[in-house]
Enzyme design. Structure first.
Site, short mmCIF file in Angstrom:
data_model
loop_
_atom_site.label_atom_id
_atom_site.label_comp_id
_atom_site.label_asym_id
_atom_site.label_seq_id
_atom_site.Cartn_x
_atom_site.Cartn_y
_atom_site.Cartn_z
N ASP A 37 6.64 -58.68 5.35
CA ASP A 37 6.01 -57.74 6.21
C ASP A 37 4.62 -58.16 6.63
O ASP A 37 3.86 -57.25 7.08
CB ASP A 37 5.75 -56.46 5.43
CG ASP A 37 6.98 -55.70 4.99
OD1 ASP A 37 7.68 -55.28 6.51
OD2 ASP A 37 7.76 -55.48 4.14
N GLU A 53 -2.11 -54.85 10.17
CA GLU A 53 -3.30 -53.46 10.20
C GLU A 53 -3.13 -52.89 8.75
O GLU A 53 -4.06 -52.12 8.60
CB GLU A 53 -2.59 -52.37 11.16
CG GLU A 53 -3.16 -51.28 11.33
CD GLU A 53 -2.80 -50.27 12.36
OE1 GLU A 53 -3.36 -49.97 13.13
OE2 GLU A 53 -1.39 -49.64 12.03
N ASP A 54 -2.24 -53.01 8.12
CA ASP A 54 -2.31 -52.29 6.79
C ASP A 54 -3.06 -52.86 5.80
O ASP A 54 -3.43 -51.99 4.92
CB ASP A 54 -0.76 -52.00 6.29
CG ASP A 54 0.42 -51.15 7.29
OD1 ASP A 54 -0.21 -50.27 7.71
OD2 ASP A 54 1.51 -51.60 7.55
N ARG A 109 2.48 -43.73 1.52
CA ARG A 109 1.48 -44.92 1.26
C ARG A 109 0.45 -44.72 0.89
O ARG A 109 -0.16 -45.51 0.26
CB ARG A 109 1.68 -45.63 2.39
CG ARG A 109 3.25 -46.28 3.00
CD ARG A 109 3.76 -47.09 1.80
NE ARG A 109 5.04 -47.87 2.18
CZ ARG A 109 5.57 -48.56 3.06
NH1 ARG A 109 4.48 -49.54 3.64
NH2 ARG A 109 6.48 -48.79 3.42
N HIS A 167 3.60 -43.73 8.77
CA HIS A 167 2.10 -43.70 8.68
C HIS A 167 1.53 -42.78 9.65
O HIS A 167 2.50 -42.27 10.78
CB HIS A 167 1.53 -45.09 9.08
CG HIS A 167 1.72 -46.25 8.22
ND1 HIS A 167 2.31 -47.53 8.41
CD2 HIS A 167 1.39 -46.15 6.84
CE1 HIS A 167 2.38 -48.03 7.20
NE2 HIS A 167 1.77 -47.29 6.35
N CYS A 215 0.62 -51.69 14.51
CA CYS A 215 0.44 -52.59 12.94
C CYS A 215 0.14 -54.02 13.12
O CYS A 215 -0.12 -54.79 12.10
CB CYS A 215 1.77 -52.17 12.27
SG CYS A 215 2.79 -51.21 12.85
C1 CIR Z 1 6.49 -51.49 5.79
O1 CIR Z 1 7.28 -50.76 5.52
O2 CIR Z 1 5.26 -51.42 5.10
C2 CIR Z 1 6.53 -52.29 6.92
N1 CIR Z 1 7.99 -52.88 7.27
C3 CIR Z 1 6.03 -51.71 8.37
C4 CIR Z 1 4.45 -51.47 8.25
C5 CIR Z 1 4.00 -50.79 9.51
N2 CIR Z 1 2.67 -50.54 9.55
C6 CIR Z 1 2.37 -49.79 10.39
O3 CIR Z 1 2.86 -48.93 10.83
N3 CIR Z 1 0.94 -49.72 10.08
#
Ligand code: CIR
Length: 260
Positions: A64, A69-70, A135, A168, A255
Site C-alpha cells: 500500500d 497520504e496516510d 483507522r 477515510h 491518497c
Molecule cells: C488501505 O486500505 O490502507 C489502502 N489499501 C488504501 C488507502 C487509501 N488511502 C486514503 O484514502 N487516504
C-alpha cells in the site's frame, strides 16, 4: 479562484506487490501495469498544476506504499508523522519519513495508543476536519488537534464510525477551495458537515467526492459526468483522471500524494 497554494508533492509509484494491498472494495484484483500508467498520468497532472515532485522509489515490502497520504500530515509548520490504524502499514511511516524530512521540518509524531491515517485529515485553510474511522481513533485525533490548535487551526472532529463504506474521511469529503466542499451523500447530513457550502455528489458518483484541489486545478476521478459538469459550471478547471486500479484497493486521488 482562491485556495491554498502548493509548490511540491511527494509521490510513490505502485510497487510490484501492489495487488496484495488491503481492500474491502470487492472490485477484483488491480492490474499493476494499468496502475502504473494511471499513476504516471496523476504525476503529470500534479506537475501541470505547478508542483515539483519528489518520487519515492516503490518498496516491495509495502503493497500500500503508493498511498503516501496516510503516513504524514504536512502543515505550513512542518510534518506530523502518523501512526496508521492498519498495523501492516506502520512500516511505511519511517520509509516516507526518510524522504520527507529532507524537504520539511518534523513537527510531531502521533503516538500509540493513538492511531491516525492522513486520509482522515481534511485541511480547509484555517479549519481542519478529522474523521474518526476504523483507522483513526479518538486518541489519535485528539493528539493531532493538540498539535494543530496552537497553529491557529479550528478543529472539527467528524465521527464516521457509524457510516458504512467509507475507509477515510476524505474517501467522501474534499475541500474544493473557494469555501466549498465536495461530499458523498452518506455524510452530507452529519451535523459537522450539513451546514457547510457543499457540492453533494450523486449516490452513483460517490467515489468522486475524493477530489483534490491543486492550485488552479481541480482533480477528480474520471467516469463521473454529473459531478464533472457541475464543477465546470461552478467555474473549476477540472482535470479528470482514471483511478480504477487504485479504487480496487479503496484508494483514490488524494491518497496518492502529499502536497505542500
Ligand atoms: C488501505 O486500505 O490502507 C489502502 N489499501 C488504501 C488507502 C487509501 N488511502 C486514503 O484514502 N487516504
Amino acid at each position: 479562484m482562491d485556495a491554498a497554494r502548493f509548490t511540491r508533492a511527494v509521490v510513490c509509484r505502485p510497487s510490484s506487490t501492489f495487488a496484495a494491498g488491503i481492500t474491502k472494495a470487492q472490485l477484483g484484483p488491480p492490474d499493476l501495469t494499468v496502475a502504473e500508467t494511471q499513476h504516471e498520468r496523476y504525476c503529470a497532472a500534479l506537475q501541470h498544476a505547478g508542483l515539483r515532485l519528489t518520487r519515492i522509489p516503490a518498496a516491495e515490502e509495502f503493497p500500500d506504499g503508493c498511498f503516501v497520504e496516510d503516513v504524514a500530515v504536512v502543515t505550513r509548520a512542518g510534518a506530523i508523522y502518523t501512526h496508521p490504524g492498519a498495523p501492516v502499514r506502520r512500516g511505511e511511516v519511517g520509509y516516507v519519513r526518510g524522504w520527507l524530512e529532507t524537504l520539511v521540518p518534523t513537527l510531531a509524531t502521533i503516538e500509540p495508543p493513538g492511531t491516525l491515517d492522513g486520509g482522515d485529515v481534511c485541511d480547509a485553510e484555517d479549519r481542519t476536519f478529522i474523521g474518526l474511522t476504523a483507522r483513526t481513533n479518538e486518541a489519535g485525533a485528539a493528539q493531532l488537534a493538540r498539535i494543530l490548535e496552537p497553529l491557529g487551526q479550528h478543529m472539527t472532529i467528524v465521527d464516521l464510525r457509524p457510516v458504512p463504506g467509507l475507509l477515510h474521511l476524505k474517501s467522501g469529503f474534499a475541500f474544493l477551495g473557494d469555501g466549498r466542499f465536495a461530499c458523498a451523500p452518506a455524510i452530507a447530513t452529519l451535523p459537522e458537515i450539513a451546514g457547510l457550502p457543499l457540492v453533494t455528489v450523486e449516490p452513483d458518483e460517490a467515489y468522486a467526492a475524493n477530489a483534490v484541489r491543486v492550485n488552479d486545478v481541480l482533480l477528480i476521478a474520471s467516469g463521473h459526468p454529473l459531478l464533472e459538469a457541475r464543477l465546470r459550471g461552478l467555474g473549476y478547471d477540472v482535470v479528470a483522471l482514471a483511478m480504477s486500479e487504485f479504487r480496487k484497493l479503496d484508494g483514490g486521488l488524494s491518497c496518492l500524494s502529499l502536497r505542500f
